[in-house]
Enzyme design. Structure first.
Site, PDB file in Angstrom:
ATOM      1  N   CYS A  71      17.895   0.054  13.517  1.00 59.57           N
ATOM      2  CA  CYS A  71      19.222  -0.358  12.939  1.00 59.57           C
ATOM      3  C   CYS A  71      19.104  -1.623  12.319  1.00 59.57           C
ATOM      4  O   CYS A  71      19.876  -1.874  11.377  1.00 59.57           O
ATOM      5  CB  CYS A  71      20.078  -0.331  14.366  1.00 59.57           C
ATOM      6  SG  CYS A  71      20.233   0.861  15.186  1.00 59.57           S
ATOM      7  N   CYS A  91      20.665   7.975  11.273  1.00 57.75           N
ATOM      8  CA  CYS A  91      21.770   8.244  12.082  1.00 57.75           C
ATOM      9  C   CYS A  91      23.194   8.441  11.132  1.00 57.75           C
ATOM     10  O   CYS A  91      24.079   8.599  11.540  1.00 57.75           O
ATOM     11  CB  CYS A  91      22.161   7.079  12.939  1.00 57.75           C
ATOM     12  SG  CYS A  91      22.336   5.526  11.924  1.00 57.75           S
TER      13      CYS A  91
END
Ligand code: FES
Length: 145
Positions: A103, A33
């Site tokens: 994440c 990301c």
């Protein structure tokens, strides 16, 4: 979709900021990301993490996992901090949606990068710690990401 603990740590993140003259600083980026995480550790002579702060250019799940990860390593020895994996952090947060699991790796990797920096500066070895792959050094962000 998010647990109450995730929402709490996202809305009230603990340990946000920087530490001047930190014992170790680690910066990592997530290739998926493009988000970036930086962790600062203040470690005393006995190898105890006295303080920890983080700064991130990352999503809500990255904020929540880093906040929880900093809480989990604070007051621990560097060896105990190695046990704070992304799994341990996710468990402490009562889970994360599967698409957000990557994440949580940012926090673990940034802590490892900061521990590596500390070990390098002090010429010591931390058992089980490997050189971080994605450590970004100051000023290199633009070239790398
Ligand atoms: Fe990038 Fe979560 S989407 S860290």
């Amino acid at each position: 979709m998010y647990s109450e603990k995730v929402m709490d740590h996202f809305q009230n993140p603990r340990n946000v900021g920087e530490i001047e003259n930190a014992s170790g600083v680690g910066t990592v980026g997530n290739a998926k990301c493009g988000d970036i995480m930086r962790i600062f550790l203040d470690i005393d002579e006995a190898g105890i993490i006295r303080d920890v702060k983080f700064k991130t250019f990352g999503c809500g799940a990255a904020v929540a996992t880093s906040s929880m990860a900093t809480e989990l390593v604070k007051g621990k020895s560097v060896q105990e901090a190695m046990l704070v994996t992304n799994k341990a952090v996710m468990e402490a947060l009562d889970g994360l949606p599967p698409v957000k699991v990557h994440c949580s790796l940012l926090a673990e990797e940034a802590i490892h990068a900061a521990l590596w920096d500390y070990a390098q500066k002090n010429h010591i070895e931390i058992e089980g710690l490997k050189q971080p792959k994605s450590d970004i050094h100051e000023g290199e962000e633009e070239e790398e990401y």
